[in-house]
Design a protein around this motif. Sequence first.
Motif, short mmCIF file in Angstrom:
data_model
loop_
_atom_site.label_atom_id
_atom_site.label_comp_id
_atom_site.label_asym_id
_atom_site.label_seq_id
_atom_site.Cartn_x
_atom_site.Cartn_y
_atom_site.Cartn_z
N ALA A 1 0.57 -1.58 0.15
CA ALA A 1 0.02 -0.48 -0.09
C ALA A 1 0.86 1.46 -0.29
CB ALA A 1 -0.92 0.14 1.41
N SER A 2 0.66 2.34 -0.04
CA SER A 2 0.96 3.73 0.20
C SER A 2 1.29 3.72 0.85
CB SER A 2 -0.26 4.91 -0.21
OG SER A 2 0.89 6.03 -0.75
N GLY A 3 2.60 4.01 0.99
CA GLY A 3 3.83 4.34 2.49
C GLY A 3 3.81 3.39 3.35
N SER A 4 4.33 2.10 2.47
CA SER A 4 4.57 1.03 3.08
C SER A 4 5.72 0.57 3.28
CB SER A 4 3.39 -0.22 2.25
OG SER A 4 4.03 -0.49 1.14
N HIS B 1 7.93 -9.80 -3.22
CA HIS B 1 8.34 -8.90 -1.82
C HIS B 1 7.13 -7.73 -1.78
CE1 HIS B 1 11.01 -6.33 0.23
NE2 HIS B 1 9.89 -5.10 0.46
N CYS B 2 6.48 -8.11 -0.54
CA CYS B 2 5.42 -7.73 0.03
C CYS B 2 5.58 -6.97 1.11
CB CYS B 2 4.37 -8.89 -0.09
SG CYS B 2 2.52 -8.15 0.51
N SER B 3 4.66 -5.34 0.89
CA SER B 3 4.41 -5.12 2.16
C SER B 3 3.51 -4.41 2.94
CB SER B 3 4.79 -3.33 1.87
OG SER B 3 6.89 -3.31 1.58
N ARG B 4 3.13 -3.75 3.62
CA ARG B 4 2.08 -3.41 4.50
C ARG B 4 1.16 -3.51 3.65
NH1 ARG B 4 -1.69 -4.28 8.92
NH2 ARG B 4 -3.22 -3.15 8.62
N LEU B 5 -0.41 -3.84 3.63
CA LEU B 5 -1.72 -4.39 2.85
C LEU B 5 -2.66 -3.53 3.40
CD1 LEU B 5 -0.93 -7.29 0.61
CD2 LEU B 5 -0.79 -5.40 0.23
N ASN B 6 -3.35 -2.63 3.32
CA ASN B 6 -4.14 -2.36 4.15
C ASN B 6 -5.88 -3.42 3.53
OD1 ASN B 6 -3.00 -0.41 4.88
ND2 ASN B 6 -4.18 1.08 3.44
N PHE C 1 9.30 -0.21 8.70
CA PHE C 1 8.61 -0.91 7.08
C PHE C 1 9.12 -2.79 6.92
CE2 PHE C 1 9.55 3.90 6.64
CZ PHE C 1 9.07 4.19 6.26
N ASP C 2 7.70 -3.13 7.74
CA ASP C 2 7.86 -4.86 7.32
C ASP C 2 7.42 -5.02 6.41
OD1 ASP C 2 8.10 -5.13 10.10
OD2 ASP C 2 6.24 -5.45 10.60
N PHE C 3 8.28 -6.57 5.48
CA PHE C 3 8.06 -7.03 4.34
C PHE C 3 8.38 -8.51 4.56
CE2 PHE C 3 12.48 -6.20 4.49
CZ PHE C 3 13.13 -7.44 4.52
N VAL D 1 3.77 -4.21 9.59
CA VAL D 1 4.10 -2.63 10.28
C VAL D 1 4.30 -2.61 9.02
CG1 VAL D 1 4.50 -1.24 11.80
CG2 VAL D 1 3.39 -3.21 12.49
N ALA D 2 4.01 -1.01 9.02
CA ALA D 2 4.03 0.35 8.59
C ALA D 2 4.15 1.57 9.11
CB ALA D 2 4.15 0.70 6.89
N ASP D 3 5.46 2.03 9.97
CA ASP D 3 5.55 3.02 11.01
C ASP D 3 6.25 3.77 10.26
OD1 ASP D 3 5.40 4.64 13.04
OD2 ASP D 3 5.39 2.83 14.69
N LYS D 4 5.91 5.53 9.22
CA LYS D 4 6.58 6.14 8.98
C LYS D 4 7.57 6.95 10.63
CE LYS D 4 7.61 9.90 5.82
NZ LYS D 4 6.60 11.09 5.18
N ALA D 5 6.52 6.89 11.28
CA ALA D 5 6.89 7.87 12.82
C ALA D 5 8.63 6.58 13.40
CB ALA D 5 6.73 8.37 13.57
#
Length: 212
Positions: free
Chosen positions: A17-20, A158-163, A194-196, A186-190
């Motif tokens: 997802a965007s930002g993942s 390669h897969c990151s966070r999905l919503n 970023f999990d994958f 998790v995708a936590d910018k703060a």
Amino acid sequence: MMAGSQNTARIIGVIGASGSGKSRWLKGTLAKGDPAKLLIWDPLNEYDHGRIVTDLRELVETLAALEPADPFKLTYRPGPDMATYSKKFEAFCALAFEVPDVCCVIEELADVTSPSYAPPAWSRLSRQGRHKGMTIFAASQRPTLMDKTFLGNCTMIHCSRLNDENDVKTMSRYLGVSQEQVRAMVADKAAGRFDFIERDMQTGKTVAGHLT
């Protein structure tokens, strides 16, 4: 990842997802691999690799002027009008197919394909590019909206966070892990985390990790 003998398929699907963190991972991979020949389809103007080209004729002329062994980095930005993408993407893929040993990056694949349709030049690129020693990265926020033939031909995903829950179910199947494991990424910018999950589709080996 970007080195190998001719006829070795290197087809990487980059999902999230965007930002993942998927673009972060992809840019890091390109920096690490530093391919001699790099051609990027960049509809969101996210890349500044090498020469930026916004005119398709200029892209054609630039590639035509190169010798087969010449290194290059070209980022093609097709502009904001998505109604023009179909013809531009077809031409872009046809050009890429003529360049041996190129690393080709496609951002937002779902903009130019659908689950049941792949433009002919893209289909040839993803099915036959290995015969020219190509490496192909294709990224999408939504796996359920992208070309399923491409996903089926991937040698790595390669897969990151999905919503979206449908996306979670789809990637659970492709990655060979539980839906809970995909959903828990998790995708936590703060926090800068970023999990994958990655799966080598040829060996079946799956690994989980995170970018920091």
